[in-house]
Design an enzyme around this catalytic site. Structure first.
Site, PDB file in Angstrom:
ATOM      1  N   HIS A  49       7.148 109.322 -23.023  1.00 39.33           N
ATOM      2  CA  HIS A  49       6.262 109.554 -24.173  1.00 39.33           C
ATOM      3  C   HIS A  49       6.799 108.928 -25.458  1.00 39.33           C
ATOM      4  O   HIS A  49       6.092 108.109 -26.081  1.00 39.33           O
ATOM      5  CB  HIS A  49       6.011 111.051 -24.352  1.00 39.33           C
ATOM      6  CG  HIS A  49       5.352 111.403 -25.650  1.00 39.33           C
ATOM      7  ND1 HIS A  49       4.080 111.003 -25.967  1.00 39.33           N
ATOM      8  CD2 HIS A  49       5.812 112.115 -26.729  1.00 39.33           C
ATOM      9  CE1 HIS A  49       3.770 111.444 -27.181  1.00 39.33           C
ATOM     10  NE2 HIS A  49       4.799 112.128 -27.660  1.00 39.33           N
ATOM     11  N   HIS A  73      11.571 111.125 -32.272  1.00 37.74           N
ATOM     12  CA  HIS A  73      10.738 112.090 -32.999  1.00 37.74           C
ATOM     13  C   HIS A  73      10.695 113.476 -32.365  1.00 37.74           C
ATOM     14  O   HIS A  73      10.390 114.459 -33.044  1.00 37.74           O
ATOM     15  CB  HIS A  73       9.327 111.537 -33.202  1.00 37.74           C
ATOM     16  CG  HIS A  73       8.432 111.626 -32.008  1.00 37.74           C
ATOM     17  ND1 HIS A  73       8.346 110.631 -31.051  1.00 37.74           N
ATOM     18  CD2 HIS A  73       7.549 112.592 -31.602  1.00 37.74           C
ATOM     19  CE1 HIS A  73       7.470 110.972 -30.137  1.00 37.74           C
ATOM     20  NE2 HIS A  73       6.965 112.151 -30.432  1.00 37.74           N
ATOM     21  N   GLU A  77      13.127 118.692 -32.146  1.00 40.52           N
ATOM     22  CA  GLU A  77      12.168 119.734 -31.790  1.00 40.52           C
ATOM     23  C   GLU A  77      12.406 120.276 -30.382  1.00 40.52           C
ATOM     24  O   GLU A  77      12.353 121.491 -30.161  1.00 40.52           O
ATOM     25  CB  GLU A  77      10.736 119.160 -31.892  1.00 40.52           C
ATOM     26  CG  GLU A  77       9.643 120.062 -31.356  1.00 40.52           C
ATOM     27  CD  GLU A  77       9.365 121.257 -32.254  1.00 40.52           C
ATOM     28  OE1 GLU A  77       8.645 122.159 -31.810  1.00 40.52           O
ATOM     29  OE2 GLU A  77       9.893 121.307 -33.389  1.00 40.52           O
ATOM     30  N   ASP A  78      12.681 119.395 -29.420  1.00 38.09           N
ATOM     31  CA  ASP A  78      12.663 119.797 -28.008  1.00 38.09           C
ATOM     32  C   ASP A  78      14.023 119.747 -27.301  1.00 38.09           C
ATOM     33  O   ASP A  78      14.094 120.028 -26.102  1.00 38.09           O
ATOM     34  CB  ASP A  78      11.687 118.897 -27.229  1.00 38.09           C
ATOM     35  CG  ASP A  78      10.253 119.091 -27.698  1.00 38.09           C
ATOM     36  OD1 ASP A  78       9.941 120.193 -28.193  1.00 38.09           O
ATOM     37  OD2 ASP A  78       9.450 118.148 -27.583  1.00 38.09           O
ATOM     38  N   ASP A 140       1.915 109.323 -32.043  1.00 41.25           N
ATOM     39  CA  ASP A 140       2.225 110.415 -31.117  1.00 41.25           C
ATOM     40  C   ASP A 140       0.929 111.068 -30.614  1.00 41.25           C
ATOM     41  O   ASP A 140       0.751 111.305 -29.421  1.00 41.25           O
ATOM     42  CB  ASP A 140       3.104 111.440 -31.844  1.00 41.25           C
ATOM     43  CG  ASP A 140       3.280 112.735 -31.056  1.00 41.25           C
ATOM     44  OD1 ASP A 140       3.938 112.696 -30.010  1.00 41.25           O
ATOM     45  OD2 ASP A 140       2.759 113.768 -31.501  1.00 41.25           O
ATOM     46  N   ASP A 260     -28.397  98.761 -33.161  1.00 45.44           N
ATOM     47  CA  ASP A 260     -27.142  98.357 -33.809  1.00 45.44           C
ATOM     48  C   ASP A 260     -25.947  98.864 -33.004  1.00 45.44           C
ATOM     49  O   ASP A 260     -25.230  99.765 -33.424  1.00 45.44           O
ATOM     50  CB  ASP A 260     -27.124  98.912 -35.237  1.00 45.44           C
ATOM     51  CG  ASP A 260     -25.909  98.428 -36.023  1.00 45.44           C
ATOM     52  OD1 ASP A 260     -25.207  97.527 -35.525  1.00 45.44           O
ATOM     53  OD2 ASP A 260     -25.673  98.951 -37.119  1.00 45.44           O
TER      54      ASP A 260
END
Length: 707
Positions: A49, A73, A77-78, A140, A260
């Site tokens: 990812h 990134h 956080e993880d 992301d 259109d």
């Protein structure tokens, strides 16, 4: 090092040969190690990812710091990674970017309105520090939407709605139209999959019947350019399913009637050539009225420049053509991110790239004035979704406004004072109402008056966050003044009921006792019904209460008269119980009771022997005192019925109603109400003023002077 890492490095080197590839490789290895053992919903290694997010950003030739931030990134956080560790390994600048993305990830932008507004503030604060934080977050979200099918159904719907409401408009506002379109279409596939499949099926059937229209029209445009001796590249494509669906919804027509659905782009080298291309296209095909936009002479705030025109092309099909130079195209593709785009190892010196600091300050300026969360959220959404129109002042200054803006928006865009005093407008020399929808190129002249003040109904007429915020502030200030006046009158009557005199000292003492910051605030709370007058009396004089008692006989409502003296309310001012009054004796007619501020009294100053000191009887009066009002309401179905219902809900009776003036857009009425007291009057007036279709309500005083 893995093949994926070398592919990433190779991609960066293709546009930035001076890239610090060693730092990129170290960031890749660090993130790969930290995410080791983690998997995505699809079962793939999680680290695929961040690598995909980084690759999305390399397509826009972004700088090393942004690419490295994309790789890192999710580490803080993880994983067990920390800000300190990232700062030590990759520098404080990158650590701050990673920290910014981490904080954005924690924001629940699809939560309740208040929470969502708080988080929007944080999002814009992060954007103001470094726009690259948002670029990484958008990339992301794009990769997550591309792989959303592996999530639980309810999670897919939540993320898709959040993408449609927030991230797609934000990408568009930043000038990254390609990302906005893809995000919208991916979200559309989750939120309304059958509609998307239906459009794809119909489109495939149409291509089967008519052949590849895009190639044919592209060849037609290229032929016209060759005839005119113009060198340029032509690109064409069918619009995305969501874009087609939105047009069907907006125009309320089926797919078969939608023409259109194709878009074409002509890229040339010089600005003047753009207009030559426009001339060649208009010479060959008929231009569709009202569908030409010149964003070259009037660029968007994110730096976007292009000519847009829609023409009736092959077989009568309407096609949109965008014409721009290569430099304009780079900004159109990358938006605000063009500020960090590289070419041949140096940041691209694109004359059309907007300074992100200036852009963010313009974007957030109006939001800083929003007093509460709901106003801020409304302003942000209005700003992100808007399409621009450009209008002119009489002196030729250009005022950019959102599509659907009115002369009131125009007035507030010039200055808050101009907006607040607006009473009318002329568009291209013709008088128009304040709710007229402005169009591109119109010249707007605002008429103002010193006595004008913003009205509550204006909130429904404006389309900009700036105008809405200014109107709300003015209305709040006016409400406060009105509440203070009402509170003063109510408290004065309460003091008189207990034979006390209201004074500034008494007000300050009561405010201190009730822990209210000032006397004015105490009066405002009484006027707005947040505080009862009895609470003030109790605070100052414990044990004393104001008893309602039995209803007073209307024939004996005034005290201070002789036993055999009759009275009547003066028809010029028609005072109500609770208002200060004075009696005036009239030969053969008894006593007429006037309000103390009645204009008639000025003519009687030389007759002091006729003046009688009277007051209203303290207690509860019956609702038999008629009071005339003038009322202006919208000319619309059901409005008069709602007005009558509001009056009835306040336990007031309508004794007379006349139409004074009938216009296509409003009615002016004269209405007489039977009221109990001045408090009752204020309650009715406040209830009516809160109704959006009531433009004005005014008590009529001094109808005729008495001799």
């Amino acid at each position: 090092m893995s093949d994926a890492c070398e592919t990433l490095v190779s991609q960066v080197l293709s546009y930035n040969p001076r890239s610090n590839v060693d730092l990129i490789r170290r960031a890749y290895a660090y993130a790969d190690e930290k995410h080791s053992g983690q998997t995505r919903h699809s079962g793939e290694p999680y680290f695929t990812h961040p690598v995909a997010v980084a690759m999305i950003l390399t397509e826009k030739r972004l700088d090393d710091s942004t690419i490295i931030t994309a790789l890192l990134h999710d580490t803080v956080e993880d994983t067990d990674s920390t800000y300190k560790e990232v700062s030590e390994l990759f520098g404080r600048k990158i650590a701050n970017l990673v920290d910014g993305v981490t904080k954005l990830t924690k924001l629940q932008l699809s939560s309740t309105e208040t929470k969502q507004a708080e988080n929007f503030r944080k999002l814009f604060m992060a954007m103001s520090r470094d726009v690259r934080v948002i670029l990484v977050k958008l990339a992301d979200r794009l990769h997550n939407m591309r792989t959303i099918k592996h999530m639980r159904t309810e999670k897919q719907v939540q993320k898709a709605r959040e993408t449609m409401d927030i991230y797609a408009p934000l990408a568009g506002r930043m000038g990254m139209q390609w990302m906005r379109e893809e995000l919208e279409d991916l979200a559309f596939g989750v939120l309304n999959p059958e509609a998307r499949r239906s459009i794809i099926r119909r489109f495939a059937k149409m291509q089967q019947d008519t052949g590849d229209v895009v190639d044919k029209i592209t060849a037609d445009i290229e032929l016209e350019l060759r005839k005119a001796g113009i060198r340029g590249q032509v690109y064409g494509r069918a619009k995305r399913p969501f874009s087609i669906w939105r047009k069907m919804e907006e125009k309320h027509i089926g797919f078969s009637r939608l023409s259109d659905i194709y878009g074409f782009r002509v890229i040339v080298e010089q600005t003047k050539t753009c207009y030559q291309v426009l001339g060649a296209i208009h010479h060959r095909w008929t231009a569709v009225p009202g569908r030409f936009k010149d964003y070259i002479s009037q660029p968007k705030s994110n730096g976007y420049r292009s000519l847009h025109t829609t023409v009736s092309g092959r077989d009568g099909k309407q096609v949109e053509v965008q014409i721009r130079t290569r430099s304009m195209h780079e900004v159109a593709e990358t938006g605000v991110a063009a500020h960090w785009s590289y070419r041949d190892g140096v940041i691209t010196q694109n004359p059309f790239a907007v300074d992100p600091v200036t852009w963010v300050s313009q974007l957030t300026e109006q939001f800083e004035s929003a007093d509460d969360h709901d106003e801020f959220l409304e302003a942000v959404k209005l700003e992100m979704y808007q399409d621009k129109v450009f209008c002119f002042t009489p002196k030729g200054k250009v005022i950019p406004l959102p599509k659907g803006a009115t002369p009131l928006d125009f007035a507030y865009a010039i200055h808050t004072r101009v907006g607040a005093r607006a009473v009318g407008a002329k568009v291209d020399g013709i008088r128009v109402p304040l709710w007229h929808r402005l169009r591109n190129g119109e010249t707007v002249d605002i008429q103002t008056a010193e006595g004008q003040r913003p009205q509550a109904g204006w909130l429904d007429l404006v389309a900009t966050g700036r105008a809405k915020s200014a109107i709300r502030k003015s209305l709040k200030a006016a409400d406060r003044r009105r509440f203070i006046r009402l509170g003063t009158e109510l408290l004065r009557v309460a003091f008189e009921h207990i034979d006390k005199k209201m004074s500034d000292k008494a007000l300050l003492t009561a405010a201190r006792e009730l822990e209210i910051e000032s006397g004015d605030e105490l009066l405002a709370r009484i006027g707005s019904a947040e505080l009862a007058t009895g609470d003030v009396i109790e605070a100052l004089y414990p044990g004393i209460t104001i008893e309602a008692g039995d209803e007073i006989d209307a024939a004996r409502a005034v005290v201070g008269l002789e036993p055999d003296q009759a009275f009547q309310r003066a028809p010029c001012c028609k005072p109500l119980p609770g208002e200060r009054i004075v009696g005036i004796s009239y030969r053969g007619e008894g006593v007429r009771v006037h309000a103390i501020d009645c204009e008639t009294l000025a003519d009687l100053e030389n007759s002091p022997d006729r003046w009688i000191d009277v007051a209203w009887h303290s207690g509860t009066h019956p609702a038999v005192h008629d009071v005339p009002f003038e009322l202006t309401i919208s000319n619309d179905a059901g409005v008069l019925g709602r007005v009558c219902t509001i009056i009835g809900s306040q336990h007031a009776n309508i004794s007379d109603l006349q139409f004074v003036e009938r216009r296509p857009d409003f009615y002016r009425l004269k209405i007489d109400l039977e009221l109990r007291s001045v408090e009752h009057l204020h309650a009715v007036v406040m209830a009516l003023e809160a109704e959006p279709d009531v433009a004005m309500i005014e008590r009529v005083r001094n109808l005729s002077k008495q001799d």
